[in-house]
Enzyme design. Structure first.
Site, PDB file in Angstrom:
ATOM      1  N   TRP A  85       0.829  -1.199   0.000  1.00 22.15           N
ATOM      2  CA  TRP A  85       0.000   0.000   0.000  1.00 22.15           C
ATOM      3  C   TRP A  85       0.868   1.256   0.000  1.00 22.15           C
ATOM      4  O   TRP A  85       1.791   1.390   0.805  1.00 22.15           O
ATOM      5  CB  TRP A  85      -0.893   0.049   1.223  1.00 22.15           C
ATOM      6  CG  TRP A  85      -1.953  -0.988   1.436  1.00 22.15           C
ATOM      7  CD1 TRP A  85      -2.648  -1.178   2.599  1.00 22.15           C
ATOM      8  CD2 TRP A  85      -2.502  -1.948   0.514  1.00 22.15           C
ATOM      9  NE1 TRP A  85      -3.560  -2.197   2.454  1.00 22.15           N
ATOM     10  CE2 TRP A  85      -3.496  -2.679   1.180  1.00 22.15           C
ATOM     11  CE3 TRP A  85      -2.233  -2.261  -0.821  1.00 22.15           C
ATOM     12  CZ2 TRP A  85      -4.220  -3.706   0.559  1.00 22.15           C
ATOM     13  CZ3 TRP A  85      -2.944  -3.285  -1.440  1.00 22.15           C
ATOM     14  CH2 TRP A  85      -3.923  -3.976  -0.759  1.00 22.15           C
ATOM     15  N   GLU A 202      -9.330  -3.738  -5.483  1.00 18.71           N
ATOM     16  CA  GLU A 202     -10.630  -4.411  -5.584  1.00 18.71           C
ATOM     17  C   GLU A 202     -11.807  -3.445  -5.735  1.00 18.71           C
ATOM     18  O   GLU A 202     -12.732  -3.423  -4.922  1.00 18.71           O
ATOM     19  CB  GLU A 202     -10.834  -5.345  -4.396  1.00 18.71           C
ATOM     20  CG  GLU A 202      -9.761  -6.420  -4.306  1.00 18.71           C
ATOM     21  CD  GLU A 202     -10.010  -7.443  -3.213  1.00 18.71           C
ATOM     22  OE1 GLU A 202     -10.875  -7.205  -2.348  1.00 18.71           O
ATOM     23  OE2 GLU A 202      -9.329  -8.494  -3.226  1.00 18.71           O
ATOM     24  N   GLU A 323      -3.144 -11.263  -6.212  1.00 19.73           N
ATOM     25  CA  GLU A 323      -3.457 -11.817  -4.891  1.00 19.73           C
ATOM     26  C   GLU A 323      -4.022 -13.217  -5.084  1.00 19.73           C
ATOM     27  O   GLU A 323      -4.869 -13.436  -5.949  1.00 19.73           O
ATOM     28  CB  GLU A 323      -4.513 -10.986  -4.141  1.00 19.73           C
ATOM     29  CG  GLU A 323      -4.075  -9.669  -3.591  1.00 19.73           C
ATOM     30  CD  GLU A 323      -5.156  -9.048  -2.691  1.00 19.73           C
ATOM     31  OE1 GLU A 323      -5.943  -9.800  -2.081  1.00 19.73           O
ATOM     32  OE2 GLU A 323      -5.215  -7.817  -2.614  1.00 19.73           O
TER      33      GLU A 323
END
Length: 421
Positions: A85, A202, A323
């Site tokens: 992140w 997402e 992921e």
């Protein structure tokens, strides 16, 4: 094969590491050529991992060694890309403490992460905002704008359609892309340690199942990123669900009808010209709660192959499985099943890579350093060289390196990493 120059042929330079450190990969130029990531004129397939917490743990002196440990482990395993992140909106150790206000101490922590990645020959895939609430996410932008009286609505999806919130997100984008690293003097948009940017983790816009709202947001933000940073690659960060614009046979591949109404559409969204490569996530335990392991494996095999096929034939872009994980909290969990599942992902990527296909790589979710048990979700892995999982991941690194370098692998650090693998 001739190298093509187009809007999707983005180039970047890579520095050699600081003295005393051996990189896993050293290159001069990389870009996208159709379905392949390229480095130094050769295909560049990826084996990587997720450690979303790097910036957070880099803030305090006591937790900084965890970042060092994680990059060292990544280098030892021959991993080439780490996804993390580059956002923290309004939460503990916030990077953006309020709309357009940034914490310099946290920015310096991110600077350190970027430098340390380069020391170990690791490239960073940095995500720019969360669709979920963790670390602030789109909900925090909406709350801030609502509190300031500048928002049209308090709906979380106003992050995508409210002009004021869009403008504030652009402030964040410009701030991070033009950030000058206090240790190197290099702006992030010029830094070779950064492999690519991910627009949003997402994304979903449930208030508009047609997908028009999210598509418009993605087109605007992707173009804005590219207007500032023309050197790095860009992806979206979606899970790979098909939307109403996709053909029925693709819609039927979604885990359930709900996933076709999230506002995201793998094919439509991926066709955006400023998006260089696509991304897919894989979570059978979350998507197929009533299925047994055999049924999950059958479904995931199709899920992976369909997305690679889409990228090979229609999208003509690489796909990274950014992921994937199998839950340790599931009632039928067995470490051997996790091993089988992860190996199936690696095998599919390797098969695509050795055939010059669009399967660009896979990034496991997630790695944690020692002492980070409270950060563990039910997918976390504490890498240990004695574990079968460690050996599986390192083996994948070596297989991918053989595809990337062929006979030249003996001239790279992989010669030492893979000699006993």
């Amino acid at each position: 094969m001739a190298l093509l120059q187009s809007r999707n042929s983005q180039r970047w330079s890579f520095y050699r590491p600081l003295s005393g450190h051996k990189p896993v990969l050293v290159g001069q130029r990389g870009w996208v050529n159709g379905t392949q990531l390229m480095l130094d004129g050769k295909p560049f397939y990826v084996n990587g991992w997720n450690s979303y917490w790097l910036m957070d743990q880099a803030v305090e002196d006591y937790s900084w060694p965890r970042v060092l440990e994680m990059f060292q482990i990544g280098e030892n395993m021959g991993l080439s890309v780490c996804r993390s992140w580059a956002f923290n909106d309004g939460a503990y150790h916030a990077l953006q403490v309020s709309l357009g206000r940034f914490n310099e101490r946290v920015f310096k922590a991110l600077d350190k992460v970027v430098v340390e990645a380069r020391r170990h020959g690791i490239r960073l895939l940095l995500s720019l905002v969360n669709n979920l609430d963790a670390f602030g996410g789109k909900s925090q932008y909406v709350r801030w704008a609502w509190e300031e009286g500048i928002s049209l609505t308090s709906s979380n999806d106003s992050f995508f359609f409210d002009p004021a919130i869009r403008s504030y997100f652009k402030v964040y984008l410009k701030t991070i892309l033009t950030r000058k690293n206090h240790l190197t003097g290099i702006e992030y948009r010029d830094d070779p340690a950064i492999f690519a940017w991910e627009l949003i983790n997402e994304p979903a816009c449930l208030s508009d199942a047609t997908g028009d709202t999210l598509q418009d947001w993605l087109e605007e933000m992707a173009a804005y990123v590219k207007s500032i940073d023309k050197k790095h690659l860009l992806t979206v960060g979606f899970e790979g669900f098909y939307g109403p614009a996709s053909p029925p046979e693709r819609l039927s591949m979604n885990p359930s009808d709900f996933y076709g109404r999230t506002g995201a559409d793998f094919i439509r969204n991926s066709k955006i010209s400023d998006i260089d490569f696509t991304s897919v996530h894989i979570y059978p335990d979350q998507w197929l709660k009533k299925a047994n392991f055999s049924e999950k494996m059958k479904y995931i095999s199709k899920w992976v192959s369909i997305h690679i096929e889409d990228c090979d034939t229609e999208l003509k872009k690489p796909v990274l499985f950014t992921e994937f994980g199998l839950s340790s909290d599931h009632k039928d969990y067995d470490p051997a099943k996790r091993h089988i599942f992860y190996k199936s992902i690696y095998d599919a990527v390797h098969n695509s890579a050795k055939n010059n296909g669009a399967g660009g790589g896979a990034l496991i979710w997630q790695f944690l350093a020692r002492g980070m048990e409270k950060y563990n979700d039910d997918f976390g892995i504490f890498p240990d060289s004695r574990q079968p999982m460690y050996k599986l991941i390192k083996h994948q690194s070596c297989r991918i390196a053989e595809v990337n370098y062929k006979q030249d692998i003996l001239k790279t650090p992989y010669k030492d990493i893979c000699q006993n693998n």
